[in-house]
Write an enzyme that holds these catalytic residues in place. Structure first.
Site, mmCIF file in Angstrom:
data_model
loop_
_atom_site.group_PDB
_atom_site.id
_atom_site.type_symbol
_atom_site.label_atom_id
_atom_site.label_comp_id
_atom_site.label_asym_id
_atom_site.label_seq_id
_atom_site.Cartn_x
_atom_site.Cartn_y
_atom_site.Cartn_z
ATOM 1 N N CYS A 92 0.807 -1.222 0.000
ATOM 2 C CA CYS A 92 0.000 0.000 0.000
ATOM 3 C C CYS A 92 0.847 1.282 0.000
ATOM 4 C CB CYS A 92 -0.989 -0.053 1.160
ATOM 5 S SG CYS A 92 -2.402 1.027 0.928
ATOM 6 N N ARG A 126 -12.558 6.319 -1.156
ATOM 7 C CA ARG A 126 -11.545 5.326 -0.788
ATOM 8 C C ARG A 126 -11.982 3.951 -1.288
ATOM 9 N NH1 ARG A 126 -7.722 7.204 2.457
ATOM 10 N NH2 ARG A 126 -6.897 5.137 2.857
ATOM 11 N N HIS A 191 -3.496 -5.575 2.549
ATOM 12 C CA HIS A 191 -3.186 -5.772 3.958
ATOM 13 C C HIS A 191 -3.807 -7.120 4.314
ATOM 14 C CE1 HIS A 191 -1.979 -1.570 4.451
ATOM 15 N NE2 HIS A 191 -3.023 -1.238 3.752
HETATM 16 N N1 GLN Z 1 -2.082 7.034 1.765
HETATM 17 C C1 GLN Z 1 -2.265 5.991 0.848
HETATM 18 C C2 GLN Z 1 -3.666 5.900 0.260
HETATM 19 O O1 GLN Z 1 -4.658 6.174 0.942
HETATM 20 C C3 GLN Z 1 -1.830 4.678 1.488
HETATM 21 C C4 GLN Z 1 -2.785 4.107 2.492
HETATM 22 C C5 GLN Z 1 -2.351 2.772 3.041
HETATM 23 O O2 GLN Z 1 -1.151 2.455 3.129
HETATM 24 N N2 GLN Z 1 -3.326 2.000 3.517
HETATM 25 O O3 GLN Z 1 -3.774 5.573 -0.888
#
Ligand code: GLN
Length: 241
Positions: A92, A126, A191
């Protein structure tokens, strides 16, 4: 002896990403392969050439900002090690910083290392939820599962994808690709953490590191019934099987 490097364990460790290091180390030790884990924070020395497995976890935009300057100082050494076949797993936020840049929702551009050919731009919504991806390991198709939560949409240039999205969003929710792969560098939005949930991938990354050192690659099978049951349950829930 395999040397594992966890870069920025204090900053890049979202949703239990540290579990990737624990799983990698445990599956080595269970086979009698000794490992040392090096936790490297900002400003601390590390010689990537002596490392066998490098892990970079996920982090929020804020954390990415905090470590990017330190990471840039290491770019040359990291590039050399990657070209020499170092096994890397980046998740990520860590994944995004190996590409050209990450542009936040506010328009701030966080420069990446440009080690792999891709870029990332944050979208309005998101991309969150469980995800299943098919990846190819030694010619065999493996269905891995995990959990994604990112604003960034990653678009690959010359970098190959790590896998094909079976359910979920992946790199950008549009092109069906997930993660990136170059030499022995594996990048992913998953993750979960990824490695404890997907032992076939963990073992592949261990074999990759052993091969580079000229050590025997044959790994004793372990009892993965629990992991396999969890994997099947998630694939059924996502209607992949
Ligand atoms: N800041 C990044 C995003 O939101 C990474 C987030 C993360 O590592 N979960 O895309």
């Amino acid at each position: 002896m395999l040397h594992i490097c966890h870069l920025y364990p204090d900053l890049l460790n979202l949703y239990g990403d540290r579990g990737n290091v624990l799983a990698y180390a445990a599956r080595c030790r269970w086979r009698g392969i000794p490992v040392t884990v090096h936790r490297v924070r900002r400003g601390e020395e590390v010689d990537f050439r002596g490392m066998d497995f490098l892990f970079l976890g996920g982090g929020s935009d804020r954390e990415q900002n905090l470590m990017t300057e330190d990471l840039r100082k290491r770019a040359g050494a990291l590039r050399e090690a990657i070209e020499d076949g170092l096994t890397v797993l980046a998740i990520c936020g860590g994944y995004q910083l190996l590409g050209h840049y990450y542009r936040t929702r506010e328009g701030q551009v966080i420069p990446g290392l440009g080690l792999l050919d891709f870029y990332t731009e944050a979208g309005a919504r998101r991309l969150i939820g469980n995800i299943a991806v098919e990846i190819e390991l030694d010619g065999e198709r493996v269905k891995v599962t995990g959990f994604e939560n990112h604003a960034g949409r990653t678009y690959l240039g010359k970098a190959a994808p790590l896998g094909r999205v079976l359910a979920g969003s992946g790199n950008n929710g549009e092109d069906g690709r997930e993660g990136a792969r170059y030499k022995n560098v594996f990048c992913s939005y998953l993750h979960g953490p990824l490695l404890p949930k997907n032992p076939a991938l963990t073992d592949y990354l261990i074999r990759t590191a052993l091969k580079r050192r000229g050590l025997p690659e044959l790994l004793e099978p372990l009892d993965d019934r629990l992991e396999a049951t969890a994997n099947q349950a998630m694939l059924r829930r996502l209607r992949v099987i």
